[in-house]
Design a protein around this motif. Structure first.
Motif, PDB file in Angstrom:
ATOM      1  N   GLY A   8       0.769  -1.244   0.000  1.00  0.00           N
ATOM      2  CA  GLY A   8       0.000   0.000   0.000  1.00  0.00           C
ATOM      3  C   GLY A   8       0.797   1.289   0.000  1.00  0.00           C
ATOM      4  O   GLY A   8       0.225   2.354  -0.192  1.00  0.00           O
ATOM      5  N   VAL A   9       2.111   1.230   0.204  1.00  0.00           N
ATOM      6  CA  VAL A   9       2.871   2.481   0.234  1.00  0.00           C
ATOM      7  C   VAL A   9       3.171   2.961  -1.186  1.00  0.00           C
ATOM      8  O   VAL A   9       3.127   2.186  -2.131  1.00  0.00           O
ATOM      9  N   LEU A  10       3.458   4.250  -1.312  1.00  0.00           N
ATOM     10  CA  LEU A  10       3.655   4.859  -2.630  1.00  0.00           C
ATOM     11  C   LEU A  10       4.884   5.754  -2.624  1.00  0.00           C
ATOM     12  O   LEU A  10       5.205   6.369  -1.607  1.00  0.00           O
ATOM     13  N   PRO A  11       5.561   5.839  -3.772  1.00  0.00           N
ATOM     14  CA  PRO A  11       6.744   6.697  -3.870  1.00  0.00           C
ATOM     15  C   PRO A  11       6.357   8.151  -4.171  1.00  0.00           C
ATOM     16  O   PRO A  11       5.379   8.408  -4.864  1.00  0.00           O
ATOM     17  N   VAL A  12       7.140   9.083  -3.631  1.00  0.00           N
ATOM     18  CA  VAL A  12       6.985  10.494  -3.986  1.00  0.00           C
ATOM     19  C   VAL A  12       8.376  11.013  -4.330  1.00  0.00           C
ATOM     20  O   VAL A  12       9.309  10.878  -3.536  1.00  0.00           O
ATOM     21  N   ALA A  13       8.530  11.565  -5.528  1.00  0.00           N
ATOM     22  CA  ALA A  13       9.863  11.976  -5.990  1.00  0.00           C
ATOM     23  C   ALA A  13      10.409  13.125  -5.140  1.00  0.00           C
ATOM     24  O   ALA A  13       9.690  14.053  -4.779  1.00  0.00           O
ATOM     25  N   ARG A  43       9.741   1.396 -14.210  1.00  0.00           N
ATOM     26  CA  ARG A  43      10.075   0.314 -13.295  1.00  0.00           C
ATOM     27  C   ARG A  43      10.959  -0.703 -14.005  1.00  0.00           C
ATOM     28  O   ARG A  43      10.647  -1.113 -15.122  1.00  0.00           O
ATOM     29  N   PHE A  52       8.568  -0.662 -17.720  1.00  0.00           N
ATOM     30  CA  PHE A  52       7.355   0.048 -18.169  1.00  0.00           C
ATOM     31  C   PHE A  52       7.199   1.288 -17.305  1.00  0.00           C
ATOM     32  O   PHE A  52       7.754   1.360 -16.208  1.00  0.00           O
ATOM     33  N   PRO A  53       6.469   2.288 -17.789  1.00  0.00           N
ATOM     34  CA  PRO A  53       6.350   3.541 -17.036  1.00  0.00           C
ATOM     35  C   PRO A  53       5.726   3.264 -15.663  1.00  0.00           C
ATOM     36  O   PRO A  53       4.737   2.540 -15.569  1.00  0.00           O
ATOM     37  N   PRO A  68       3.337   3.595 -12.933  1.00  0.00           N
ATOM     38  CA  PRO A  68       2.036   4.260 -12.831  1.00  0.00           C
ATOM     39  C   PRO A  68       1.840   4.999 -11.502  1.00  0.00           C
ATOM     40  O   PRO A  68       0.873   5.756 -11.364  1.00  0.00           O
ATOM     41  N   ASP A  69       2.743   4.798 -10.543  1.00  0.00           N
ATOM     42  CA  ASP A  69       2.626   5.523  -9.274  1.00  0.00           C
ATOM     43  C   ASP A  69       3.218   6.925  -9.341  1.00  0.00           C
ATOM     44  O   ASP A  69       3.037   7.721  -8.429  1.00  0.00           O
ATOM     45  N   LEU A  70       3.973   7.189 -10.406  1.00  0.00           N
ATOM     46  CA  LEU A  70       4.632   8.492 -10.517  1.00  0.00           C
ATOM     47  C   LEU A  70       4.246   9.151 -11.832  1.00  0.00           C
ATOM     48  O   LEU A  70       4.333   8.540 -12.889  1.00  0.00           O
ATOM     49  N   LEU A  71       3.825  10.380 -11.751  1.00  0.00           N
ATOM     50  CA  LEU A  71       3.432  11.102 -12.962  1.00  0.00           C
ATOM     51  C   LEU A  71       4.689  11.438 -13.765  1.00  0.00           C
ATOM     52  O   LEU A  71       5.793  11.438 -13.224  1.00  0.00           O
TER      53      LEU A  71
END
Lengths: 489, 477
Positions: B46-51, B78, B272-273, B275-278
């Protein structure tokens, strides 16, 4: 008290505010209903009465101090895909059957802050993969309208819990229809918000570019109350949208006269059960009598939505589920020879058949030599599907159709035929591919007495309008008030 | 038959940021295992990356410094593979659309400047560490490093031989430290290089099959590894064999490379791109602000040193090898008032030797620029001879104090009093009639001997120029 379990969230909130009932009493009542019904329906994986009652006491104290918003003291249930501190978060899988999250998902925090009471964690197709809630390590969920049938999925536990009045409302997630399709098959309401409106932080990812959390409840008005808590910017989710705060109850009684309702011919074609078609067409006629303008539409790429989805969602899933390797948490095989063997056995044992199928498909479509033909092609088609909608919304305000082509089907009926199962999502998959909001509300019953769902799809950020249109419909109809006859207590 | 060794270098430079590439955890080195890994780093469900904004700014800073194209829109991707120290089962990197595209780096090889083209530089995150020792047959995992921001810099195969490759790596190292995006600490793994090595017969237009050499954690190892690998490939081809594309590991103990995995064993990373990061979008304003904040860059400073201070390209390249060295040099020139060439000679000679000997950085020199300036000032004003100055420098390095204090304490002040020197010369001439006779008979050697006698009598403190001049005058009579 006896009729309170049928009351809406709005009514319960009013009763709490007026001091007619306490949160502890409400919570006790729903816990008792869970205790009575869950053995048969299997809607909940985890229930923690002590915690629920502690939440309720805190909410009562808050109300006594004159604090707390509309949701303070309202019991509700979370889909077991949301990480919840101090409680198991299984995602319906053996892989996470022992996983206790050390942190709360964003929406779990939001409902906590709003003073809502957590009744428990709802059963689901593992990792959100399925349309029937049969793919759970904890056994299938049963439809409150007929226990031989599925409640839809993947948020089938949430849908069954609300339909059987074990909870006044619940959260779900929607990747390809998982709030709307179970809502339709279980005779309740479910909303999928615009992608990015509700933070995905703490939502165990299936397909990141499609996953969206959404509310499930008995009425559109209740969905609006829940959206007021769930929606909002979260810096921990890079796809979360930074927008001004919105009141989703602000436009619950719009004038339907002049509303342009789009009717895509693809949503009324072959393969739709007569009972479903009849109920939806009757709803269309009702809107027409209220002055809505019916707009004949085409969404020519609709037929591509299911294949596109079953390339993209598995591709993302194959990567998202790589973290479940038995190294740091979750299931690890007892015996293994070496590292690779540990991976293989842990994952072979921890994942169910449908999850494995999607990991295999996703791995394949991302592989060297196949990426362009599958993944890249699907991304291009995804844009075409979104363009269809963009063109349609130049001509109409909402798009109407059936949520699912069928009513609830028998447990086991499609379990061995994944493609038939996938096709049950044919009408719910396009909106997620385009990032659009859509909701399902009950619009009648088929000849077997099973509920039919009506889907309304809107342009980005049109939740308030969708909820208003649905609420108007529910003011004039009582489909959403019907109670499953098999539900005792 | 002549062979040409063709090298391209891939470098991972750890970006100098307080927090990780996609989480808020600290990047500090050396903490107890797994104490600097947060929920995102250990990839909880459930955690997400933030640049991290600072990583993007550093990448742009680098791109501007090498005059590359800065992509206004780049994509995080990724890279999927399973490994216990890769918690997510994928590494966040950039693949098809990196933030920095192209560019060039100027290197100096044998006093000659050469421009090396760069392919790209992209942002990515590091993996954790697998610890195979001390666990009795088990593997320990330390995720402190997981998620640490890296800039991967890829050069074109423009380098010819080990020497150029090392010059490139040194220049790149100097640059990333210079512009403040990397601490350059190779022992701690902040700057790591892999080399793609191939050989071809001189004049051949096509590149040979390359091997990627990993584990080059010092410039010396890089040089030796490339030299070994080139020898191996040439011998292989000359014996009628073929080079297979593969990844090889350098073993510094045995000074050889050995196969790690062949092309067939290579992973399919299924990029592949993410999807968690714009998509990463940078604005013109951001780029301009970073451009304005850039310091004077190595090549520009080198050119300026040559121009302003009259240094040769070699001297300028040496004293401007790093930002710290260049700062030292300019401080030295300014504070000493001595000629720039003298300053450069001292920085390249005595100072460099002492720093090498003690293995310390110029920024941490035991004799800082202002102290060395004090010493050079005494050479410039004639107080010290060059020889004595070296003695004073050694004393300063040993911590005995400032130049003037040492000169006083040891009585090293040069004797420049013409009367005193003249008296000494007369004494020496009187005591050495044979040498005087020899000199007058045309034996130049005898003159040197007489100079030596005078110097000996003064324990080396007499001003040698004056001694020579007076001696000649006296003997001419």
């Amino acid at each position: 008290m006896s009729s309170l379990h049928n009351a809406s969230v709005a009514e319960l909130s009013a009763a709490l505010a007026a001091g007619k009932v306490s949160s502890v009493e409400l919570t006790r009542m729903f816990l008792d209903r869970i205790a009575g019904l869950n053995g048969e329906l299997n809607a909940f994986i985890t229930v923690d009465e002590a915690r629920s009652l502690a939440d309720a006491r805190r909410a009562d104290a808050r109300r006594a101090r004159g604090e707390g918003g509309p949701l303070a003291g309202i019991p509700l249930a979370h889909k077991d895909i949301f990480c919840t501190r101090g409680m198991l978060t299984t995602c319906g899988s053996k892989m996470l059957a022992n996983f206790a999250s050390p942190y709360d998902a964003h929406i779990v925090e939001r409902f906590d802050q709003a003073g809502a009471v957590l009744l428990g964690k709802c059963n689901m197709d593992q990792f959100g993969m399925g349309s029937s809630s049969e793919n759970s390590h904890f056994g299938p969920v049963r439809n409150p309208w007929d226990r031989r049938l599925v409640p839809g999925g993947s948020s089938g536990g949430s849908a069954a819990a609300v339909a059987a009045r074990m909870a006044p409302a619940a959260t779900g997630t929607d990747t390809g229809g998982s709030t709307r399709q179970p809502a339709a098959l279980s005779g309740i309401c479910g909303l999928r918000p615009t992608y990015g409106l509700v933070s995905r932080y703490g939502l165990i990812a299936f397909a990141s570019s499609l996953d969206q959390a959404g509310p499930m409840a008995k009425s559109a008005a209740d969905l609006a109350l829940m959206m007021n808590v769930m929606a909002g910017f979260d810096p921990r989710d890079s796809t979360s949208l930074e927008r001004p705060k919105e009141d989703y109850t602000r436009d619950l009684e719009p004038d339907l006269a002049g509303l342009r309702i789009g009717l895509p011919k693809e949503y009324f074609g072959e393969g739709i059960e007569p009972g479903v078609r009849g109920a939806v067409e009757e709803a269309v006629r009702w809107f027409e009598t209220r002055g809505a303008a019916l707009v004949a539409l085409e969404l020519p790429n609709t037929a591509l939505a299911v294949p596109v989805y079953y390339v993209l969602a598995p591709a993302e899933a194959s990567s998202n589920l790589a973290r479940f390797d038995g190294v740091r948490y979750g299931h690890r095989a007892k015996d293994y020879d070496d590292l690779v063997d540990m991976y293989c056995r842990s994952r072979a044992e921890g994942f169910g058949a449908e999850v494995k199928r999607r990991i295999l498909v996703g791995t394949f479509v991302l592989s060297h030599g196949y990426y362009d033909a599958y993944y890249l092609q699907a991304q291009k088609l995804r844009r075409l599907i979104a363009r269809d909608f963009a063109e349609a919304f130049k001509r109409c305000d909402v798009i109407l159709g059936p949520t699912a082509p069928t009513t609830a089907f028998a447990i086991g009926a499609k379990a061995d035929d994944p493609v038939q199962m996938y096709l049950n999502d044919i009408f719910t998959i396009p909106a997620p591919l385009a990032g659009l909001p859509a909701l399902s509300v009950p619009c009648g019953f088929d000849a077997k007495g099973l509920p039919v769902g009506l889907q309304l799809t809107g342009d980005c950020f049109s939740e308030a309008r969708l909820l208003g249109v649905a609420h108007r419909y529910q003011q004039a109809t009582d489909w959403h008030l019907r109670v499953p006859t098999e539900t005792p207590l | 038959m002549a062979w040409e060794v063709v090298v391209g270098i891939e470098t991972h430079a750890q970006l100098l940021t307080r927090s990780k590439a996609f989480s808020g955890a600290s990047t500090a080195f050396g903490a107890a295992p797994n104490t600097q890994a947060c929920a995102v780093d250990i990839a909880l469900p459930g955690v997400l990356p933030v640049a991290n904004r600072a990583t993007v700014e550093h990448a742009i800073r680098f791109g501007l410094a090498i005059r590359a194209e800065i992509r206004r829109r780049s994509i995080y991707a990724r890279k999927n593979y399973f490994y216990p120290d890769l918690p997510k089962g994928y590494q966040i990197s950039q693949y098809e659309q990196p933030i920095v595209q192209g560019g060039e780096l100027k290197i100096i090889v044998e006093g000659r400047e050469k421009s090396i083209r760069l392919t790209r530089a992209h942002l990515e995150e590091d993996a954790g560490k697998s610890l195979h020792e001390d666990f009795h047959g088990l593997t320990g995992i330390d995720l402190n490093r997981a998620g640490t921001p890296l800039l991967e810099v890829v050069s074109e195969p423009d380098l010819r031989g080990a020497q150029e490759a090392v010059a490139y790596a040194r220049a790149l190292h100097a640059l990333v430290v210079w512009i403040g995006i990397c601490d350059g600490n190779m022992q701690e793994g902040s700057f790591r290089c892999d080399a793609n090595v191939s050989v071809r017969r001189a004049g051949d237009a096509n590149l040979g099959t390359r091997c990627e050499i990993k584990n080059l954690n010092s410039f010396r190892f890089m040089e030796r590894a490339i030299e070994y690998e080139a020898r191996r490939q040439i011998a292989l081809i000359e014996d009628g064999g073929r080079v297979e594309q593969e990844t090889r590991l350098y073993d510094p103990e045995r000074d050889e490379t050995r196969s790690m995995r062949t092309k067939e064993e290579a992973h399919d990373y299924r990029y592949f791109p993410d999807p968690d990061l714009l998509p990463l979008v940078v604005s013109e304003e951001d780029i301009e602000a970073i451009r304005r904040s850039l310091p004077e860059l190595p090549a520009a400073r080198r050119d300026r040193f040559a121009r302003e201070y009259g240094l040769t390209p070699h001297e300028a390249g040496f004293v401007a090898a790093s930002r710290a060295a260049a700062d030292y040099f300019e401080a030295l020139v300014k504070a000493s008032g001595a000629e720039a060439r003298l300053c450069a000679n001292w920085q390249m000679g005595e100072l460099a030797a002492a720093l090498n000997q003690d293995e310390i950085e110029i920024s941490k020199s035991k004799v800082p620029a202002k102290d060395l300036a004090g010493l050079l000032g005494r050479i410039a004003d004639g107080t010290l001879s060059g020889k004595l100055a070296k003695e004073v420098f050694d004393a300063m390095w040993a911590g005995e104090g400032a130049a003037d204090a040492i000169i006083e304490k040891r009585g090293l002040r040069q004797i420049s009093d013409a009367g005193a020197i003249e008296k000494l010369v007369e004494e020496v001439l009187a005591a050495n009639p044979k040498q005087v006779e020899d000199y007058r008979a045309g034996k130049e050697k005898a003159f040197n001997s007489l100079v030596g006698q005078v110097m000996k009598a003064t324990k080396g403190k007499a001003n040698p120029t004056q001694v020579t001049e007076i001696l000649r005058r006296k003997l001419a009579r």
